[in-house]
Design a protein around this motif. Structure first.
Motif, PDB file in Angstrom:
ATOM      1  N   ASP A   4       0.879  -1.172   0.000  1.00 52.06           N
ATOM      2  CA  ASP A   4       0.000   0.000   0.000  1.00 52.06           C
ATOM      3  C   ASP A   4       0.916   1.222   0.000  1.00 52.06           C
ATOM      4  O   ASP A   4       1.525   1.550   1.016  1.00 52.06           O
ATOM      5  N   SER A   5       1.013   1.883  -1.162  1.00 50.21           N
ATOM      6  CA  SER A   5       2.004   2.952  -1.318  1.00 50.21           C
ATOM      7  C   SER A   5       1.572   4.285  -0.716  1.00 50.21           C
ATOM      8  O   SER A   5       2.352   5.248  -0.756  1.00 50.21           O
ATOM      9  N   HIS A   6       0.359   4.347  -0.156  1.00 54.45           N
ATOM     10  CA  HIS A   6      -0.093   5.624   0.414  1.00 54.45           C
ATOM     11  C   HIS A   6      -1.249   5.395   1.378  1.00 54.45           C
ATOM     12  O   HIS A   6      -2.355   5.051   0.951  1.00 54.45           O
ATOM     13  N   CYS A   7      -0.991   5.563   2.650  1.00 56.31           N
ATOM     14  CA  CYS A   7      -2.070   5.484   3.640  1.00 56.31           C
ATOM     15  C   CYS A   7      -1.749   6.441   4.787  1.00 56.31           C
ATOM     16  O   CYS A   7      -0.623   6.917   4.907  1.00 56.31           O
ATOM     17  N   HIS A   8      -2.773   6.733   5.573  1.00 54.52           N
ATOM     18  CA  HIS A   8      -2.607   7.630   6.720  1.00 54.52           C
ATOM     19  C   HIS A   8      -2.999   6.855   7.971  1.00 54.52           C
ATOM     20  O   HIS A   8      -4.127   6.971   8.453  1.00 54.52           O
ATOM     21  N   LEU A   9      -2.076   6.026   8.429  1.00 55.92           N
ATOM     22  CA  LEU A   9      -2.388   5.140   9.558  1.00 55.92           C
ATOM     23  C   LEU A   9      -2.660   5.924  10.829  1.00 55.92           C
ATOM     24  O   LEU A   9      -3.408   5.462  11.687  1.00 55.92           O
ATOM     25  N   ASP A  10      -2.086   7.118  10.929  1.00 52.25           N
ATOM     26  CA  ASP A  10      -2.308   7.908  12.152  1.00 52.25           C
ATOM     27  C   ASP A  10      -3.717   8.510  12.188  1.00 52.25           C
ATOM     28  O   ASP A  10      -4.153   8.982  13.222  1.00 52.25           O
ATOM     29  N   MET A  11      -4.423   8.486  11.062  1.00 47.30           N
ATOM     30  CA  MET A  11      -5.818   8.941  11.069  1.00 47.30           C
ATOM     31  C   MET A  11      -6.758   7.754  11.255  1.00 47.30           C
ATOM     32  O   MET A  11      -7.931   7.917  11.570  1.00 47.30           O
ATOM     33  N   LEU A  12      -6.229   6.568  11.036  1.00 43.26           N
ATOM     34  CA  LEU A  12      -7.024   5.341  11.154  1.00 43.26           C
ATOM     35  C   LEU A  12      -6.893   4.750  12.557  1.00 43.26           C
ATOM     36  O   LEU A  12      -7.870   4.226  13.117  1.00 43.26           O
ATOM     37  N   CYS A  13      -5.685   4.842  13.111  1.00 43.06           N
ATOM     38  CA  CYS A  13      -5.379   4.191  14.392  1.00 43.06           C
ATOM     39  C   CYS A  13      -5.002   5.236  15.425  1.00 43.06           C
ATOM     40  O   CYS A  13      -4.208   6.115  15.111  1.00 43.06           O
ATOM     41  N   PRO A  14      -5.462   5.088  16.672  1.00 38.48           N
ATOM     42  CA  PRO A  14      -6.348   4.004  17.099  1.00 38.48           C
ATOM     43  C   PRO A  14      -7.825   4.382  17.043  1.00 38.48           C
ATOM     44  O   PRO A  14      -8.651   3.644  17.561  1.00 38.48           O
ATOM     45  N   GLN A  15      -8.180   5.483  16.358  1.00 39.20           N
ATOM     46  CA  GLN A  15      -9.568   5.953  16.361  1.00 39.20           C
ATOM     47  C   GLN A  15     -10.550   4.886  15.878  1.00 39.20           C
ATOM     48  O   GLN A  15     -11.565   4.624  16.509  1.00 39.20           O
ATOM     49  N   SER A  16     -10.255   4.290  14.715  1.00 39.59           N
ATOM     50  CA  SER A  16     -11.178   3.315  14.131  1.00 39.59           C
ATOM     51  C   SER A  16     -10.784   1.886  14.463  1.00 39.59           C
ATOM     52  O   SER A  16     -11.630   1.009  14.606  1.00 39.59           O
ATOM     53  N   GLN A  17      -9.493   1.649  14.534  1.00 36.05           N
ATOM     54  CA  GLN A  17      -8.981   0.294  14.712  1.00 36.05           C
ATOM     55  C   GLN A  17      -7.641   0.379  15.419  1.00 36.05           C
ATOM     56  O   GLN A  17      -6.942   1.383  15.292  1.00 36.05           O
ATOM     57  N   SER A  18      -7.242  -0.694  16.076  1.00 34.41           N
ATOM     58  CA  SER A  18      -5.893  -0.717  16.653  1.00 34.41           C
ATOM     59  C   SER A  18      -4.906  -0.992  15.518  1.00 34.41           C
ATOM     60  O   SER A  18      -5.247  -1.631  14.517  1.00 34.41           O
ATOM     61  N   ILE A  19      -3.690  -0.525  15.694  1.00 31.32           N
ATOM     62  CA  ILE A  19      -2.681  -0.758  14.653  1.00 31.32           C
ATOM     63  C   ILE A  19      -2.410  -2.250  14.498  1.00 31.32           C
ATOM     64  O   ILE A  19      -2.189  -2.741  13.390  1.00 31.32           O
ATOM     65  N   GLU A  20      -2.479  -2.983  15.596  1.00 33.22           N
ATOM     66  CA  GLU A  20      -2.231  -4.436  15.523  1.00 33.22           C
ATOM     67  C   GLU A  20      -3.281  -5.103  14.633  1.00 33.22           C
ATOM     68  O   GLU A  20      -2.968  -5.982  13.828  1.00 33.22           O
ATOM     69  N   ASP A  21      -4.520  -4.684  14.797  1.00 29.96           N
ATOM     70  CA  ASP A  21      -5.610  -5.246  13.995  1.00 29.96           C
ATOM     71  C   ASP A  21      -5.430  -4.897  12.511  1.00 29.96           C
ATOM     72  O   ASP A  21      -5.595  -5.748  11.625  1.00 29.96           O
ATOM     73  N   VAL A  22      -5.066  -3.653  12.249  1.00 27.92           N
ATOM     74  CA  VAL A  22      -4.842  -3.214  10.867  1.00 27.92           C
ATOM     75  C   VAL A  22      -3.723  -4.026  10.217  1.00 27.92           C
ATOM     76  O   VAL A  22      -3.847  -4.489   9.079  1.00 27.92           O
ATOM     77  N   LEU A  23      -2.651  -4.250  10.968  1.00 26.60           N
ATOM     78  CA  LEU A  23      -1.506  -4.977  10.411  1.00 26.60           C
ATOM     79  C   LEU A  23      -1.828  -6.452  10.219  1.00 26.60           C
ATOM     80  O   LEU A  23      -1.383  -7.074   9.253  1.00 26.60           O
TER      81      LEU A  23
END
Ligand code: NI
Length: 264
Positions: A4-23
């Protein structure tokens, strides 16, 4: 394997999902690497802390063209922050005349500073352009962006713009938008872009591809976009995944590619 060449994980985690779950979900979808893209200096340190424990995530540094009332990044600051071993690109930067009104000279100046920093830091550019086709190309040329190289991310323009970007040594990255029914012209561009210049991205948490359209996007969903593009181009998912993944590591040469263990 996909990237995934472009994402904003800091806007996704942990608000919507935990980073562990995303990974975990990304791993299950065969996403081996993600590039987490910076939008402001204010968010930069927290973003770096979020990704620090996870080697499969690299990052960029930059201030988004839409950002108003944010700290400006001078060239020296960008170059300095780009020295961090996980930083593989400068951006996202560019021009957005759709979301901004009035005199946007500040936006053009911000864009120029990012290009100069990219050339000095020898890192590629992640460029966002919306309703600003001519000025984007003019500034890329004037500031010799081809020396840094880069990508037009979340591409939504026509073939002439794609051609001009390719001539400037840039890659073209497709997001979930290409899966949308009304993106007729974009699908045509996606058919024509040479395989060796194509990338795929989510732009998560935004722009989830069909069949997840309307949901919160996440890196795992880049697989839907890749499947769609492969079918559109008459390729297999394996072919498209292999070439876009190779492209990613060629462009973002500082990103750490997982070592494939040779079976003796
Ligand atoms: Ni973005």
């Amino acid at each position: 394997m996909l990237v995934d060449s472009h994402c904003h994980l800091d806007m996704l985690c942990p608000q919507s999902q935990s980073i562990e779950d995303v990974l975990e979900q990304a791993a299950q979808a065969d996403i081996e690497h993600m590039l987490c893209v910076s939008v402001s200096l204010e968010r930069f340190q927290p973003m770096m802390e979020l990704i620090a424990p996870h080697a499969q995530i690299s990052a960029s540094v930059g201030v988004h063209p839409d950002g108003t009332d944010v700290q400006e990044a001078d060239e020296a600051t960008l170059v300095e922050l780009a020295r961090h071993e996980r930083i593989v690109a400068i951006g996202e930067t560019g021009l957005d005349y759709f979301r901004t009104e009035g005199d946007v000279e500040w936006q053009r100046e911000r864009f120029r500073r990012h290009i100069r920093a990219a050339r000095e830091a020898r890192k590629p550019l992640i460029v966002h352009t919306r309703a600003a086709r001519e000025d984007t190309l003019a500034i890329l040329r004037e500031e010799r962006a081809d020396e840094a190289g880069g990508v037009l991310h979340c591409f939504t323009e026509d073939w002439d713009m794609a051609r001009a970007a390719l001539d400037l040594n840039f890659y073209i990255s497709f997001s979930g938008i290409v899966t949308f029914k009304n993106a007729v012209e974009l699908k045509e561009v996606a058919r024509r872009v040479p395989a060796e210049r194509m990338l795929v991205e989510t732009d998560a948490p935004y722009l989830a591809p069909v069949p997840k359209r309307g949901k919160t996007n996440q890196p795992a969903f880049v697989r839907y976009t890749a499947e769609y593009l492969a079918e559109l181009r008459g390729e297999t998912l394996e072919q498209l995944a292999a070439v876009t993944t190779d492209n990613f590591y060629r462009l973002f040469a500082d990103a750490r590619r997982p070592v494939v263990e040779a079976i003796q």
